[in-house]
Structures are given as C-alpha cells and as structure tokens.
Design a protein around this motif. Structure first.
Motif, short mmCIF file in Angstrom:
data_model
loop_
_atom_site.label_atom_id
_atom_site.label_comp_id
_atom_site.label_asym_id
_atom_site.label_seq_id
_atom_site.Cartn_x
_atom_site.Cartn_y
_atom_site.Cartn_z
N GLN A 56 76.99 1.30 17.45
CA GLN A 56 76.54 2.13 18.55
C GLN A 56 75.11 1.76 18.89
N LYS A 104 74.50 4.11 24.32
CA LYS A 104 75.87 3.62 24.56
C LYS A 104 76.84 4.31 23.62
N GLU A 105 78.11 4.20 23.95
CA GLU A 105 79.15 4.76 23.11
C GLU A 105 79.42 3.85 21.91
#
Length: 113
Positions: A38, A42-43
């Motif tokens: 990660q 961001k995911e």
C-alpha cells in the motif's frame, strides 16, 4: 495464524531487497500466502501470491522483477525484489489464507536516491 514481516528499508533505484515473513500458529491450515503493498494515498494491491501447491502469480508490474518463494521448513515466506523503482515505495504486508485472511504488520520499503 500470526505473521511477522521484516526486511524493509531504504534502497536506491535499481537496488534490491528481500522481505521475509515468519508464520506461526495454525500454519498447517494455510492454503496460500502472499505479499500486498500500500503506497501513500493508494489502495492496498496484490504483489504476489503462492499457494500451498507452489503455484505463483504476480501483479503485472512486478513480473520479472520480484520473486516470491517460501521455505516450508522455516515457515517463512520471502519476496526478492530487484530493479526497484521509486514507485515501489510502499508498506508491504504479508498475507495468509485458509477459510479466512490473516495479515501481518507491514514493513516499509522506500526507494529513493
């Protein structure tokens, strides 16, 4: 299942690192293990996975640069990362699954000159 990741750090672009993840607990029930990462803002995304049968799969951007492996005798999962890029900077998490998912605390990888 408990997972302990290690091996992160600061590396220059083009360099290499090897992450390790030590597993303990009900490891006999594990169907597979993997690495996710990660980046800031961001995911979490898949990096690579390996099943109990030894099958592997990688995210497209890691193919050819990263290698996932495991040492069953040591109950340890590895991620060899080569040709690192600044965009690989992220917290890397170890994952294992049987009928549920298990996560370890992440280890930070910073790729910067």
């Amino acid at each position: 299942v408990q997972l302990q990741a290690s091996g992160g750090g600061l590396v220059q672009p083009g360099g290499s690192l090897r992450l390790s993840c030590a597993a303990s607990g009900r490891i006999f029930s594990i169907n597979g293990m993997g690495w996710y990462r990660q980046a800031p803002g961001k995911e979490r995304e898949l990096v690579a996975r390996i099943t109990s049968g030894g099958s592997t799969n990688y995210a497209d951007s890691m193919k050819g640069r990263f290698t996932i492996s495991r040492d069953n005798a040591k109950n340890t999962l590895y991620l060899q990362m080569n040709s690192l890029k600044p965009e690989d900077t992220a917290v890397y998490y170890c994952n294992a699954w049987d009928y549920m998912n298990y996560w370890g605390k992440g280890t930070l990888v910073t790729v910067s000159s």
